[in-house]
Scaffold this motif. Structure first.
Motif, PDB file in Angstrom:
ATOM      1  N   VAL A  94       1.105  -1.280   0.097  1.00 36.00           N
ATOM      2  CA  VAL A  94       0.027  -0.118  -0.051  1.00 36.00           C
ATOM      3  C   VAL A  94       0.845   1.170  -0.020  1.00 36.00           C
ATOM      4  O   VAL A  94       0.448   1.991  -0.709  1.00 36.00           O
ATOM      5  CB  VAL A  94      -1.014  -0.011   1.160  1.00 36.00           C
ATOM      6  N   ALA A  95       2.000   1.167   0.764  1.00 32.18           N
ATOM      7  CA  ALA A  95       2.827   2.515   0.968  1.00 32.18           C
ATOM      8  C   ALA A  95       3.512   2.762  -0.244  1.00 32.18           C
ATOM      9  O   ALA A  95       3.619   3.975  -0.683  1.00 32.18           O
ATOM     10  CB  ALA A  95       3.666   2.353   2.043  1.00 32.18           C
ATOM     11  N   TYR A  96       4.083   1.823  -0.942  1.00 29.28           N
ATOM     12  CA  TYR A  96       4.821   2.097  -2.272  1.00 29.28           C
ATOM     13  C   TYR A  96       3.885   2.824  -3.397  1.00 29.28           C
ATOM     14  O   TYR A  96       4.601   3.991  -3.853  1.00 29.28           O
ATOM     15  CB  TYR A  96       5.349   0.903  -2.903  1.00 29.28           C
ATOM     16  N   PRO A  97       2.699   2.596  -3.626  1.00 27.83           N
ATOM     17  CA  PRO A  97       2.443   3.372  -4.841  1.00 27.83           C
ATOM     18  C   PRO A  97       1.853   4.598  -4.210  1.00 27.83           C
ATOM     19  O   PRO A  97       1.783   5.489  -5.095  1.00 27.83           O
ATOM     20  CB  PRO A  97       0.878   2.424  -5.162  1.00 27.83           C
ATOM     21  N   ARG A 107      -4.410  11.122  -3.761  1.00 24.58           N
ATOM     22  CA  ARG A 107      -4.713  11.883  -2.919  1.00 24.58           C
ATOM     23  C   ARG A 107      -5.854  11.609  -2.144  1.00 24.58           C
ATOM     24  O   ARG A 107      -6.038  11.481  -0.775  1.00 24.58           O
ATOM     25  CB  ARG A 107      -4.868  13.301  -3.290  1.00 24.58           C
ATOM     26  N   PHE A 108      -6.909  10.798  -2.893  1.00 26.67           N
ATOM     27  CA  PHE A 108      -8.326  10.618  -2.501  1.00 26.67           C
ATOM     28  C   PHE A 108      -7.811   9.141  -1.557  1.00 26.67           C
ATOM     29  O   PHE A 108      -8.521   9.060  -0.337  1.00 26.67           O
ATOM     30  CB  PHE A 108      -9.066  10.079  -3.649  1.00 26.67           C
ATOM     31  N   LEU A 109      -7.182   8.225  -1.893  1.00 21.00           N
ATOM     32  CA  LEU A 109      -6.830   7.243  -1.105  1.00 21.00           C
ATOM     33  C   LEU A 109      -6.145   7.343   0.134  1.00 21.00           C
ATOM     34  O   LEU A 109      -6.402   6.935   1.188  1.00 21.00           O
ATOM     35  CB  LEU A 109      -5.952   6.042  -1.989  1.00 21.00           C
ATOM     36  N   SER A 110      -5.237   8.338   0.099  1.00 21.00           N
ATOM     37  CA  SER A 110      -4.711   8.837   1.083  1.00 21.00           C
ATOM     38  C   SER A 110      -5.536   9.306   2.142  1.00 21.00           C
ATOM     39  O   SER A 110      -5.391   9.177   3.234  1.00 21.00           O
ATOM     40  CB  SER A 110      -3.365   9.773   0.834  1.00 21.00           C
ATOM     41  N   TRP A 154       1.896   4.581   7.222  1.00 24.92           N
ATOM     42  CA  TRP A 154       2.124   6.024   6.457  1.00 24.92           C
ATOM     43  C   TRP A 154       3.785   6.231   6.909  1.00 24.92           C
ATOM     44  O   TRP A 154       4.347   7.031   6.197  1.00 24.92           O
ATOM     45  CB  TRP A 154       1.348   6.930   7.612  1.00 24.92           C
ATOM     46  N   VAL A 155       4.389   5.845   7.930  1.00 23.13           N
ATOM     47  CA  VAL A 155       5.587   5.814   8.277  1.00 23.13           C
ATOM     48  C   VAL A 155       6.356   5.267   7.055  1.00 23.13           C
ATOM     49  O   VAL A 155       7.305   5.828   6.420  1.00 23.13           O
ATOM     50  CB  VAL A 155       6.129   5.314   9.571  1.00 23.13           C
ATOM     51  N   VAL A 156       5.955   3.995   6.562  1.00 24.41           N
ATOM     52  CA  VAL A 156       6.561   3.284   5.523  1.00 24.41           C
ATOM     53  C   VAL A 156       6.603   4.314   4.195  1.00 24.41           C
ATOM     54  O   VAL A 156       7.392   4.577   3.315  1.00 24.41           O
ATOM     55  CB  VAL A 156       6.261   1.917   5.362  1.00 24.41           C
ATOM     56  N   LYS A 157       5.484   4.720   4.143  1.00 22.77           N
ATOM     57  CA  LYS A 157       4.999   5.721   2.625  1.00 22.77           C
ATOM     58  C   LYS A 157       5.994   7.084   2.699  1.00 22.77           C
ATOM     59  O   LYS A 157       6.470   7.133   1.774  1.00 22.77           O
ATOM     60  CB  LYS A 157       3.517   5.924   2.707  1.00 22.77           C
ATOM     61  N   THR A 158       5.918   7.677   3.952  1.00 21.13           N
ATOM     62  CA  THR A 158       7.049   8.685   3.814  1.00 21.13           C
ATOM     63  C   THR A 158       8.416   8.481   3.639  1.00 21.13           C
ATOM     64  O   THR A 158       9.071   9.112   2.928  1.00 21.13           O
ATOM     65  CB  THR A 158       6.677   9.347   5.438  1.00 21.13           C
ATOM     66  N   PRO A 188      16.339  -2.881  -0.010  1.00 25.32           N
ATOM     67  CA  PRO A 188      17.499  -3.027   0.770  1.00 25.32           C
ATOM     68  C   PRO A 188      17.738  -1.539   1.361  1.00 25.32           C
ATOM     69  O   PRO A 188      18.598  -1.395   2.393  1.00 25.32           O
ATOM     70  CB  PRO A 188      18.480  -3.240  -0.198  1.00 25.32           C
ATOM     71  N   VAL A 189      17.479  -0.194   0.732  1.00 27.48           N
ATOM     72  CA  VAL A 189      17.812   0.852   0.917  1.00 27.48           C
ATOM     73  C   VAL A 189      17.113   1.312   2.552  1.00 27.48           C
ATOM     74  O   VAL A 189      17.204   2.125   3.088  1.00 27.48           O
ATOM     75  CB  VAL A 189      17.358   1.918  -0.036  1.00 27.48           C
ATOM     76  N   SER A 190      15.689   0.601   2.410  1.00 26.68           N
ATOM     77  CA  SER A 190      14.692   0.678   3.512  1.00 26.68           C
ATOM     78  C   SER A 190      14.886  -0.247   4.813  1.00 26.68           C
ATOM     79  O   SER A 190      14.080  -0.109   5.429  1.00 26.68           O
ATOM     80  CB  SER A 190      13.539   1.130   3.024  1.00 26.68           C
ATOM     81  N   LEU A 191      16.058  -1.007   4.909  1.00 27.66           N
ATOM     82  CA  LEU A 191      15.972  -2.111   5.701  1.00 27.66           C
ATOM     83  C   LEU A 191      15.888  -1.422   7.099  1.00 27.66           C
ATOM     84  O   LEU A 191      15.307  -2.156   7.931  1.00 27.66           O
ATOM     85  CB  LEU A 191      17.106  -2.914   5.334  1.00 27.66           C
ATOM     86  N   PRO A 192      16.439  -0.352   7.664  1.00 31.30           N
ATOM     87  CA  PRO A 192      16.476  -0.287   8.889  1.00 31.30           C
ATOM     88  C   PRO A 192      15.164   0.472   9.299  1.00 31.30           C
ATOM     89  O   PRO A 192      14.509   0.215  10.499  1.00 31.30           O
ATOM     90  CB  PRO A 192      17.419   1.277   9.124  1.00 31.30           C
ATOM     91  N   MET A 193      14.505   1.107   8.503  1.00 31.52           N
ATOM     92  CA  MET A 193      13.014   1.355   8.807  1.00 31.52           C
ATOM     93  C   MET A 193      12.153   0.068   8.791  1.00 31.52           C
ATOM     94  O   MET A 193      11.247  -0.024   9.501  1.00 31.52           O
ATOM     95  CB  MET A 193      12.642   2.381   7.507  1.00 31.52           C
ATOM     96  N   LEU A 194      12.260  -0.667   7.943  1.00 29.60           N
ATOM     97  CA  LEU A 194      11.583  -1.906   7.935  1.00 29.60           C
ATOM     98  C   LEU A 194      11.664  -3.032   9.128  1.00 29.60           C
ATOM     99  O   LEU A 194      10.706  -3.398   9.643  1.00 29.60           O
ATOM    100  CB  LEU A 194      11.922  -2.722   6.522  1.00 29.60           C
TER     101      LEU A 194
END
Length: 289
Positions: A94-97, A107-110, A154-158, A188-194
């Motif tokens: 959900v966060a990636y798109p 915007r509507f889905l957010s 939302w954290v993942v999306k940001t 891989p770039v997002s590993l710490p957050m994940l």
């Protein structure tokens, strides 16, 4: 740059206050540890504080032999592992798109997703929905209704939104498709957050008590949270299938303390291994020049 005298005093006061606060939070756990390993007579006499008095293992023996804690431990592991896997997969999907400007209806889905943080259907409609789907007494009743935490998603999306566009452009020039881009570059770039979000989901599933109590009717499917809660609020010894000699050698307080420690112990073990990802620089070395 050298710190001034005022900054040194400020840091010293901060360290002192935080150390005292951390110690105060840790003291109840230390007391539980001491109680679970102390002699029953010393516990009844009120002589146990922060260190075990006359070391004794009977509370743990009674806990593992006389209760369903091993089965409940296995249930908690299944609930947590499958729940984290499903929740992280759904959150990323959900966060990636939503992190892409070119995504249609972004915007509507957010706004629709944020709406769920403010308003919810309530307990009774949720239960009726779960019942109508035939999920009562199934772990899917724990996984599906709370599959995505809006805040975590939302954290993942940001975070995805802040990944430099140059990384994605370079990958697409090299022939990466959208799925390969996610698997080879974004994740891989997002590993710490994940890892951090996985820990949040994991702790929530591990400590899941209310939903298990509502949706699970079969006591053999109870997790540690429910089992320990029942032990703590029992007026006398928990239902222990043990011999009379061991029954006389334990106290309810010792068994309850042991149960709480068994529940808390896995989280205490996992956290040090993932803590480094919380402070690790995410984008260090990802771009040059």
């Amino acid at each position: 740059m050298r710190a001034s005298s005022g900054e040194k005093v400020f840091y010293a006061v901060n360290y002192f206050v935080l150390s005292v606060a951390g110690l105060l939070c840790f003291l109840p756990l230390i007391h539980l540890f001491a109680t679970s390993f102390s002699d029953p007579g010393m516990i009844m006499a009120g002589r146990v504080s922060l260190w075990p008095v006359q070391w004794n293992w009977d509370s743990y023996q009674a806990l593992f032999v006389g209760t369903r804690i091993v089965d409940a431990f296995g249930n908690s592991i299944v609930i947590t592992l499958v729940g984290v896997l499903c929740s992280m997969t759904a959150s990323i999907a959900v966060a990636y798109p939503l992190s892409k400007d070119y995504f249609y209806c972004r915007r509507f889905l957010s706004l629709a997703i944020i709406f769920t943080m403010i308003f919810s259907g309530g307990l009774i409609p949720n239960y009726l929905l779960v019942k109508s789907l035939g999920l009562v007494n199934s772990y899917w009743a724990l996984w599906l209704p709370g599959l995505i935490s809006t805040y975590n998603m939302w954290v993942v999306k940001t975070f995805f939104q802040n990944i430099p566009r140059e990384l994605e452009d370079a990958a697409r020039i090299d022939g990466c498709g959208e799925l390969r881009l996610i698997m080879r570059i974004v994740l891989p770039v997002s590993l710490p957050m994940l890892v951090a979000i996985s820990l949040f989901y994991g702790v929530a599933y591990w400590n899941n008590f209310f939903n298990v109590l509502i949706y699970i009717n079969d006591t053999s499917k109870y997790n540690l949270a429910v089992l320990v809660q029942q032990m703590i609020f029992s007026a006398s010894n928990p239902q222990l299938a043990i011999d009379s000699d061991l029954q006389q050698a334990i106290t309810p307080e010792g068994v309850k303390a042991a149960g709480v420690l068994v529940m808390v112990f896995p989280v205490l073990i996992v956290y040090p291994f993932v803590q480094k990802h919380f402070v690790k620089g995410v984008m260090i070395g990802s771009l040059k020049g």
